[in-house]
Design an enzyme around this catalytic site. Structure first.
Site, mmCIF file in Angstrom:
data_model
loop_
_atom_site.group_PDB
_atom_site.id
_atom_site.type_symbol
_atom_site.label_atom_id
_atom_site.label_comp_id
_atom_site.label_asym_id
_atom_site.label_seq_id
_atom_site.Cartn_x
_atom_site.Cartn_y
_atom_site.Cartn_z
ATOM 1 N N ASP A 222 0.713 -1.263 -0.087
ATOM 2 C CA ASP A 222 -0.013 0.051 0.028
ATOM 3 C C ASP A 222 0.835 1.344 0.098
ATOM 4 O O ASP A 222 1.950 1.126 0.639
ATOM 5 C CB ASP A 222 -0.846 0.198 1.327
ATOM 6 C CG ASP A 222 -1.962 1.095 1.308
ATOM 7 O OD1 ASP A 222 -2.800 1.253 0.283
ATOM 8 O OD2 ASP A 222 -1.849 1.920 2.139
ATOM 9 N N GLU A 281 1.283 -0.854 -5.001
ATOM 10 C CA GLU A 281 0.342 0.233 -5.371
ATOM 11 C C GLU A 281 1.229 1.601 -5.254
ATOM 12 O O GLU A 281 1.429 2.110 -4.321
ATOM 13 C CB GLU A 281 -0.633 0.327 -4.176
ATOM 14 C CG GLU A 281 -1.633 1.406 -4.537
ATOM 15 C CD GLU A 281 -2.276 2.120 -3.490
ATOM 16 O OE1 GLU A 281 -3.358 2.882 -3.620
ATOM 17 O OE2 GLU A 281 -1.813 2.270 -2.523
#
Length: 550
Positions: A222, A281
């Site tokens: 993330d 990401e």
């Protein structure tokens, strides 16, 4: 008269998988990976929230669908200020999702079904309830060095240290009792970590090893672009900064220092064998900047947000596909393709209808590289626009000038059955209300219906796995096509596949470059199974995609 597609000679754009395809290629180079948003996938205990046991019980659906791996969103101990992306303990399962034994059981069950397991890791920030931050907020001990604290500006330090804004809206700084300020690029409950601190780096190495030892096959990282901030934390100079993410470099995103972190993680992953992977990401302003995250000594994949954000337009899609393949080819990495996820409006709604969603799915699954499927897109689920404000949990909904605050609409729990209090999601209700017409979109309703979106995905994934020209394959060859239409060939020694995408509002007649093209699959419901073996002039429906064996 059908438009001829046999001349001039087609240009060939090499696949980033060239030289790495075939039976010995790593699994992740052409994998189809299914994203499970855990709280909305399946609920085993009736509390209205999905959990790990529920996800494990529904794994056979993924195996039958034909995907290669499952990616699980965070299930760690968390106050749930941002759907679990505010982690209080990276080695514990939040009780709402189960316990550590449930995680172990899920990994084992997935492996028995031939599915790899990827879990989210959240390294840019922790929860404010993390023991480190509780100590950091209380004083100036070593824990404070693990976060980004700064004195304020202006009289008595009453102004934030700089003009940075939270992605969720509002200032990216919050003041604590001693007058200093801490950075949070997301919600105030998510303080940013200081990755210049050796203790932070050592802790995350340990966390990764903990889950690798449990048996997971990799990590979706993330905010992989956000762990390093520009020296001096300079002002940006204007507002509405969230709109700039992915369009230009910002002092808090896509700084070059992140790559040293990812190189270290690549070495750690490889110490567990060649099959463990890291997926970034990463929001980067260009495909070339994104490709830096997947150089041979860094991560294995990075999400292709340029493709996700591309409008329903043939010329724009052509350009993004070209640019994406070119950038990843340059570093020897596979390109990834994704249409929806837990942070964006579902592509059925975003593109303007089910026909386009079906066509986009076949386009994505025909491209070389790895594809990501967000839970429910295989059912053709639309965005749920009408939700009561008091039930929304997206933190951006309550703050201005950040993300649109409407991410709950793509997170409504899945319908599995025709009947039941939550259409089979669980024995009770669901944490967000499901529309009354979702019974007909359930897995049960669509299974066995050849016109359904679910059976389209199952057939497409079956063909992708079986046909040598699909998956990693041998790259893309563009053929001439009329405005609004894309035509490309995927080659293999055993036979080629021709992909035709019509983004226009009208049917188009084309002449395929083969004497007897055979229809493999069409997204247009009324076209499936109607092609004749000796057809040469073909009619391509509006807003459709077809695969032809030639």
């Amino acid at each position: 008269m059908a438009q001829e597609l046999t001349s001039p000679p087609p240009a060939r754009l090499a696949s980033p998988c060239d030289g790495s395809s075939g039976p010995t290629a790593p699994w992740w180079r052409d994998a189809v990976i299914y994203q499970v948003y855990v709280r909305s996938f399946a609920d085993s205990d009736g509390d209205g929230v999905g959990d790990l046991r529920g996800a494990r019980e529904r794994l056979p659906h993924l195996a039958r669908l034909g995907v290669d791996a499952v990616w699980l969103t965070p299930f760690y101990a968390s106050p749930q200020a941002d759907g679990g992306y505010d982690v209080a303990d990276y080695r514990a399962v939040d009780p709402v999702f189960g316990d550590l034994q449930d995680a172990d059981d899920l990994v084992r069950a997935a492996h028995e079904l031939g599915l790899k397991v990827i879990v989210d890791i959240v390294p840019n920030h922790t929860s404010e309830r993390h023991p480190w931050f509780e100590a950091a907020r209380a004083g100036a001990g070593p824990e404070r060095d693990r976060y980004v604290f700064r004195p304020g500006r202006g009289p008595d330090g009453a102004e934030p240290p700089n003009d940075w804004e939270s992605v969720f809206g509002g200032p990216a700084w919050t003041r604590v009792a001693d007058g200093s300020w801490y950075l949070h690029l997301f919600a105030p409950e998510q303080p940013d970590l200081n990755w210049n601190d050796a203790g932070v780096r050592a802790e995350f190495d340990s966390v990764l090893r903990f889950w690798l030892d449990l048996g997971v096959d990799g990590f979706r990282i993330d905010v992989a672009h956000g762990m390093v901030k520009a020296d001096g934390l300079p002002d940006i100079g204007h507002g509405k900064q969230a709109s700039l993410i992915g369009t230009q470099r910002l002092p808090f995103f896509d700084q070059d220092g992140v790559h040293e972190i990812h190189r270290g993680w690549r070495r750690l992953l490889e110490s567990y064998g060649p099959g463990r992977i890291g997926v970034a990401e990463a929001w980067a302003p260009t495909p070339e900047r994104l490709a830096l995250y997947v150089r041979p000594d860094e991560l294995h994949q990075a999400f292709n947000f340029q493709f996700l954000n591309c409008p329903w337009d043939a010329a724009a899609l052509h350009r993004v596909i070209d640019e994406s393949l070119r950038a990843t080819t340059a570093v020897g990495a596979p390109t990834t393709w994704v249409l929806s996820n837990h942070d964006v409006v579902r592509h059925r709604t975003r593109y303007g209808g089910l026909a386009r969603a079906r066509a986009a799915a076949l386009l994505m699954l025909a491209l070389p590289g790895s594809a990501y499927v967000y839970q429910g897109e295989e059912l053709g689920l639309p965005e749920v626009a009408e939700l009561p404000d008091e039930l929304r949990q997206d933190p951006a909904f309550w703050r201005g000038e950040g993300q649109d605050g409407l991410r709950d609409g793509c997170r409504v729990p899945l319908p599995w059955t025709l009947r039941g209090p939550s259409y089979g999601f669980g024995p009770g209700g669901s944490w967000l209300p499901q529309p009354a017409d979702w019974s007909g979109l359930s897995v049960e309703a669509q299974t066995g219906d050849p016109a359904s979106v679910l059976e389209l995905y199952r057939r497409a994934l079956e063909l992708r796995r079986a046909h040598p020209a699909l998956g990693a394959g041998e790259g893309v060859e563009w053929l001439p096509a009329p405005e609004g239409v894309l035509v490309f060939r995927r080659r293999a020694a055993e036979g080629d596949v021709l992909v035709v995408l019509n983004t226009g509002a009208d049917d188009v007649e084309l002449e395929l470059p083969a004497k007897a093209p055979r229809l493999l699959l069409s997204s247009a419901e009324d076209a499936v199974g109607t092609a004749r073996e000796d057809v040469q002039d073909v009619r391509v429906a509006a807003d459709s995609c077809t695969w032809w064996a030639i």
